[in-house]
Motif scaffolding. Structure first.
Motif, PDB file in Angstrom:
ATOM      1  N   UNK A 678       0.778  -1.146  -0.029  1.00 50.26           N
ATOM      2  CA  UNK A 678       0.178  -0.049  -0.073  1.00 50.26           C
ATOM      3  C   UNK A 678       0.813   1.503  -0.038  1.00 50.26           C
ATOM      4  N   UNK A 679       0.329   2.234  -0.831  1.00 48.06           N
ATOM      5  CA  UNK A 679       1.148   3.588  -0.752  1.00 48.06           C
ATOM      6  C   UNK A 679       2.205   3.463  -1.988  1.00 48.06           C
ATOM      7  N   UNK A 680       2.335   2.330  -2.685  1.00 43.83           N
ATOM      8  CA  UNK A 680       3.330   2.552  -3.504  1.00 43.83           C
ATOM      9  C   UNK A 680       2.531   2.191  -5.065  1.00 43.83           C
ATOM     10  N   UNK A 681       2.099   3.058  -5.483  1.00 49.45           N
ATOM     11  CA  UNK A 681       1.419   2.745  -6.953  1.00 49.45           C
ATOM     12  C   UNK A 681       2.214   2.756  -8.199  1.00 49.45           C
ATOM     13  N   UNK A 682       1.615   2.864  -9.359  1.00 52.10           N
ATOM     14  CA  UNK A 682       2.450   2.610 -10.357  1.00 52.10           C
ATOM     15  C   UNK A 682       3.532   3.594 -10.870  1.00 52.10           C
ATOM     16  N   UNK A 683       2.812   4.874 -10.663  1.00 55.58           N
ATOM     17  CA  UNK A 683       3.780   5.972 -10.921  1.00 55.58           C
ATOM     18  C   UNK A 683       4.980   5.763 -10.026  1.00 55.58           C
ATOM     19  N   UNK A 684       4.663   5.735  -8.619  1.00 49.69           N
ATOM     20  CA  UNK A 684       6.045   5.770  -7.767  1.00 49.69           C
ATOM     21  C   UNK A 684       6.780   4.486  -8.047  1.00 49.69           C
ATOM     22  N   UNK A 685       6.258   3.294  -8.435  1.00 46.86           N
ATOM     23  CA  UNK A 685       6.928   2.317  -8.658  1.00 46.86           C
ATOM     24  C   UNK A 685       8.068   2.400  -9.865  1.00 46.86           C
ATOM     25  N   UNK A 686       7.449   3.076 -10.768  1.00 48.64           N
ATOM     26  CA  UNK A 686       8.166   3.428 -11.972  1.00 48.64           C
ATOM     27  C   UNK A 686       9.301   4.378 -11.650  1.00 48.64           C
ATOM     28  N   UNK A 687       8.983   5.324 -10.851  1.00 43.58           N
ATOM     29  CA  UNK A 687       9.854   6.392 -10.487  1.00 43.58           C
ATOM     30  C   UNK A 687      10.903   6.019  -9.514  1.00 43.58           C
ATOM     31  N   UNK A 688      10.600   5.252  -8.604  1.00 44.46           N
ATOM     32  CA  UNK A 688      11.401   5.079  -7.264  1.00 44.46           C
ATOM     33  C   UNK A 688      11.696   3.728  -7.173  1.00 44.46           C
ATOM     34  N   UNK A 689      11.154   2.758  -7.817  1.00 44.39           N
ATOM     35  CA  UNK A 689      11.048   1.269  -7.745  1.00 44.39           C
ATOM     36  C   UNK A 689      12.841   0.783  -7.509  1.00 44.39           C
ATOM     37  N   UNK A 690      13.468   1.118  -8.581  1.00 42.08           N
ATOM     38  CA  UNK A 690      14.525   0.364  -8.623  1.00 42.08           C
ATOM     39  C   UNK A 690      15.617   0.985  -7.346  1.00 42.08           C
ATOM     40  N   UNK A 691      15.549   2.300  -7.228  1.00 35.82           N
ATOM     41  CA  UNK A 691      16.267   2.813  -5.916  1.00 35.82           C
ATOM     42  C   UNK A 691      15.821   2.187  -4.831  1.00 35.82           C
ATOM     43  N   UNK A 692      14.719   1.947  -4.623  1.00 36.15           N
ATOM     44  CA  UNK A 692      14.211   1.295  -3.335  1.00 36.15           C
ATOM     45  C   UNK A 692      14.536  -0.190  -3.186  1.00 36.15           C
ATOM     46  N   UNK A 693      14.580  -0.801  -4.266  1.00 34.23           N
ATOM     47  CA  UNK A 693      15.011  -2.266  -4.069  1.00 34.23           C
ATOM     48  C   UNK A 693      16.555  -2.239  -4.015  1.00 34.23           C
ATOM     49  N   UNK A 694      17.271  -1.411  -4.514  1.00 32.44           N
ATOM     50  CA  UNK A 694      18.489  -1.291  -4.214  1.00 32.44           C
ATOM     51  C   UNK A 694      19.042  -0.928  -2.645  1.00 32.44           C
ATOM     52  N   UNK A 695      18.200  -0.046  -2.215  1.00 31.65           N
ATOM     53  CA  UNK A 695      18.507   0.229  -0.831  1.00 31.65           C
ATOM     54  C   UNK A 695      18.156  -1.209  -0.068  1.00 31.65           C
ATOM     55  N   UNK A 696      17.320  -1.973  -0.191  1.00 32.79           N
ATOM     56  CA  UNK A 696      16.885  -3.034   0.532  1.00 32.79           C
ATOM     57  C   UNK A 696      17.796  -4.093   0.337  1.00 32.79           C
ATOM     58  N   UNK A 697      18.174  -4.295  -0.868  1.00 29.16           N
ATOM     59  CA  UNK A 697      19.231  -5.246  -1.033  1.00 29.16           C
ATOM     60  C   UNK A 697      20.729  -5.124  -0.311  1.00 29.16           C
ATOM     61  N   UNK A 698      20.924  -3.672  -0.346  1.00 25.57           N
ATOM     62  CA  UNK A 698      22.328  -3.271   0.303  1.00 25.57           C
ATOM     63  C   UNK A 698      22.126  -3.393   2.129  1.00 25.57           C
ATOM     64  N   UNK A 699      20.966  -3.171   2.554  1.00 25.77           N
ATOM     65  CA  UNK A 699      20.695  -3.034   3.902  1.00 25.77           C
ATOM     66  C   UNK A 699      20.199  -4.362   4.715  1.00 25.77           C
ATOM     67  N   UNK A 700      19.922  -5.430   3.673  1.00 26.67           N
ATOM     68  CA  UNK A 700      19.101  -6.586   4.361  1.00 26.67           C
ATOM     69  C   UNK A 700      20.270  -7.533   5.005  1.00 26.67           C
TER      70      UNK A 700
END
Length: 700
Positions: A678-700
């Motif tokens: 929730x809170x991650x719409x298609x526009x935000x997914x397109x705009x920020x998705x790759x950056x967020x996944x990268x942060x998760x992978x580096x801090x997991x």
């Protein structure tokens, strides 16, 4: 010299509709004026005609507009028309002047000091409440407090009235109200008032003191309000008190240019004017003298497309019928649509086209690059610098604050005290030559070129004013500069203008480049209601109508070179761009996808029903234990702060705290998993998705 009386010469050159405005001297009058239709010309000639025919006394007319620059321009035009005694001010400037005059008698004692910036006080208010805030959160709360005050809300009435609004900085409305209350207490303790208090306090005095109200109403008998579609409830209340029970009011506006709703502005007062003032005359200005038929056609199509699009969908919101502009200029080039591979390529292509325009004779000062957010400017600054093209960033360092301009004003002021017989432009050239001005521009770029452009702008202004002012002297020129410095009414500087769409309102250029026209930027990603999308459409309309002849619209399909081509052209382009310009038409999300993205209804920890928006975004109760790593959450917060600063938007617009918590707890590994939250719409997914996944992978 013509034998006609001066008042008749004032009407020369006006079209039939403008003449109707100028000769209708008794209110109420509503002027619906489309972009480029000469509204400022019409209302200044109306005021001047009223003064020269004896219907108006100059000192009894108050013309109100929304920026100091627009007010200064109006005063200049009125002075040139022989109506220099008329007051032309912003709402705040007019109210402050009245407050300074009446405060000692109405309240007593000296007027409290004015707070220029709220940030420090809001930060202190939050600390008193033991709330943690960063710079972005303070900015968001400041904007919310400003909205509340111009909507005439106080802390105790804010929560109920703000229901349904986005939560500033992810804070619930009750917390915002507590900060709001603490902020107000701090101002009282320190005898301070802020910008909104100027209007609120003036309204309070006029409401409670009939003697003061009568004095103001005897001073001002005729009112003109420009950009009436942008008035807030508080400004309307002040205007009502100025008027009393009189009807001597002329308002000018265009509902299709309402782009400041987020500050509390509303076109409701313009649209309901004839209902409120029975028998009010209405004049429509639709002849567009600014833009070519090609540009006008595109602007008309953009607005017309909204009506047909929404009419096909259930639950359409209200949309006032737009004015259909009629072009008066000869035909020009067709607008150009360009799809680029990434932001860097788009900036390079725009710089290349600007180089071609410059080579063809279009002055740099007549070219603008307009974008949705200030964070987009950097790529274009770099591209223009690499191409050796000078530019000026609107909203950057103020013209009159530049070192060479301050030095020039000092030198000109000294020269004016020993003024000779030479013509003013030559005197200005002689004075500024000692500071480095030459008749030809230097071939270098950087600081040397920027300094020359500042001095050349002063010379150009001297040339312009000497042509339009009778008995023009160097002393008059210095006085003009001092007045412009106070109003930040800068002269034209040679250089391509870089500006946000909001800051471009009221300006125009021969050539305009509208850039970054992709979903998520236009409309912006947080425009998630029909009203918000309508405002984004109006914002693009304002951008299109800034162009006189050359218009280029562009977008990129990925953010960076080599990035995934996930971006789509703006939905607004579907009705505008010819076939074969790339990208697929925008499609509304399906009902299935909307349900899939809906927030869970029960807590994933204890199974209880979730009651607040923040809880539904997190997927758990607020008092259930968090399961995220603090390092992950802080990394996401740090990234969000940088994004917010880069795009010059409030932090919660990127993601709210609740959404960041949900991301940190879910630890999505793919874009598909991130899109489920929730809170991650298609526009935000397109705009920020790759950056967020990268942060998760580096801090997991």
């Amino acid at each position: 010299m013509s034998d006609q009386p001066f008042e008749e010469r004032i009407l020369e050159g006006l079209d039939n509709e403008q003449r109707a405005v100028a000769t209708t001297l008794a209110g109420p009058l509503c002027v619906l004026a489309g972009a480029g239709t000469g509204k400022t010309r019409a209302i200044t000639h109306r005021i001047a005609y009223g003064v020269h025919t004896g219907v108006y006394k100059p000192q009894q007319v108050l013309a109100v507009t929304f920026t100091a620059r627009a007010a200064a321009e109006m005063r200049t035009r009125l002075r040139d028309l022989g109506a220099g005694g008329v007051q032309a001010r912003t709402f705040h400037a007019a109210a402050l002047r009245q407050l300074q005059y009446f405060w000692p008698s109405a309240v007593g004692g000296p007027l409290p000091a004015l707070v220029d910036h709220k940030a420090q006080l809001i930060a202190e208010a939050a600390r008193r409440l033991r709330l943690s805030t960063d710079r972005a959160a303070i900015r968001d709360v400041a904007a919310e407090i400003e909205w509340a005050k111009v909507s005439m809300l106080m802390p105790d009435s804010y929560v109920a009235a703000a229901a349904g609004r986005a939560e500033p900085a992810g804070m619930d409305l009750t917390t915002v109200a507590r900060i709001f209350s603490a902020y107000e207490d701090l101002k009282i303790d320190r005898n301070l008032i802020d910008f909104e208090d100027v209007l609120l306090t003036t309204v309070g005095i006029l409401q409670e003191d009939e003697k003061v109200a009568a004095t103001v109403r005897s001073q001002y008998r005729h009112f003109v309000v420009d950009e009436y579609q942008d008035v807030s409830p508080l400004q309307q209340r002040l205007l009502d008190l100025w008027l009393g029970d009189r009807r001597e009011l002329c308002v000018v506006g265009d509902a299709s240019q309402t782009i400041y709703s987020f500050t509390g502005a509303t076109s409701r007062h313009l649209l309901n004017f004839t209902s409120r003032y029975e028998g009010a005359q209405v004049v429509r200005l639709v002849r567009d003298y600014r833009s070519t038929p090609q540009v006008v056609r595109l602007a008309n199509t953009l607005l017309a497309a909204r009506s047909s699009e929404v009419d096909r969908r259930a639950g359409a919101t209200s949309w006032s019928a737009p004015l259909e502009l009629v072009a008066q200029r000869p035909a020009g080039p067709e607008p150009v649509f360009t799809e680029c591979t990434d932001d860097e390529a788009e900036a390079a292509e725009v710089a290349r086209r600007i180089g071609e325009l410059l080579a063809s004779g279009v002055p740099a000062s007549e070219i603008a690059i307009l974008f949705r957010t200030n964070g987009q400017s950097e790529a274009y600054e770099q591209a223009l610098a690499s191409a050796g093209i000078g530019y000026q960033l609107r909203g950057g360092e103020r013209f009159f604050a530049r070192r060479e301009v301050r030095d020039a004003l000092l030198q000109l002021r000294a020269a004016a005290r020993a003024e000779g017989e030479d013509d003013v432009p030559q005197q200005v050239r002689d004075v500024l030559s000692s500071l480095g001005y030459t008749s030809t521009a230097p071939q270098t770029s950087g600081a040397v070129r920027e300094k020359w452009e500042s001095l050349a702008a002063l010379v150009g202004l001297a040339d312009e004013l000497s042509r339009t002012r009778e008995s023009f002297s160097l002393r008059m020129f210095v006085a003009e500069l001092e007045e412009r410095a106070a109003a930040q009414h800068a002269p034209t500087v040679q250089g391509v203008t870089l500006a946000s769409l909001h800051s471009a309102k009221g300006l125009e250029w021969d050539a305009v480049f509208l850039v970054g026209l992709s979903e998520g930027l236009m409309p912006i990603s947080f425009a998630d209601t029909q009203e918000a999308i309508d405002e984004e459409r109006r914002l693009l309309y304002v951008g299109i109508t800034r162009a006189r002849a050359h218009l280029a619209l562009s977008w990129s399909i990925s953010r960076s070179p080599g990035g995934r081509a996930t971006r789509k052209p703006s939905r607004f382009l579907d009705a505008l761009r010819p076939a074969g310009t790339g990208g697929r038409p925008f499609r509304q999300p399906t009902a299935r996808k909307a349900r899939k993205a809906a927030a869970p209804a029960v807590c994933r920890v204890c199974g209880k029903a979730l009651g607040t928006g923040s809880e539904r975004k997190m997927g758990r109760c607020g008092d259930c234990p968090a399961t995220y790593r603090e390092e992950t959450f802080e990394a996401l917060r740090g990234w969000r702060l940088e994004e917010a600063r880069d795009k010059d938007v409030p932090a919660f617009v990127v993601f709210t705290d609740a959404t960041l918590i949900a991301i940190a707890e879910a630890k999505p590994q793919t874009l598909e998993e991130l899109g489920e939250l929730a809170g991650v719409g298609s526009a935000k997914l397109e705009r920020y998705g790759e950056a967020v996944i990268d942060i998760i992978s580096r801090n997991d």
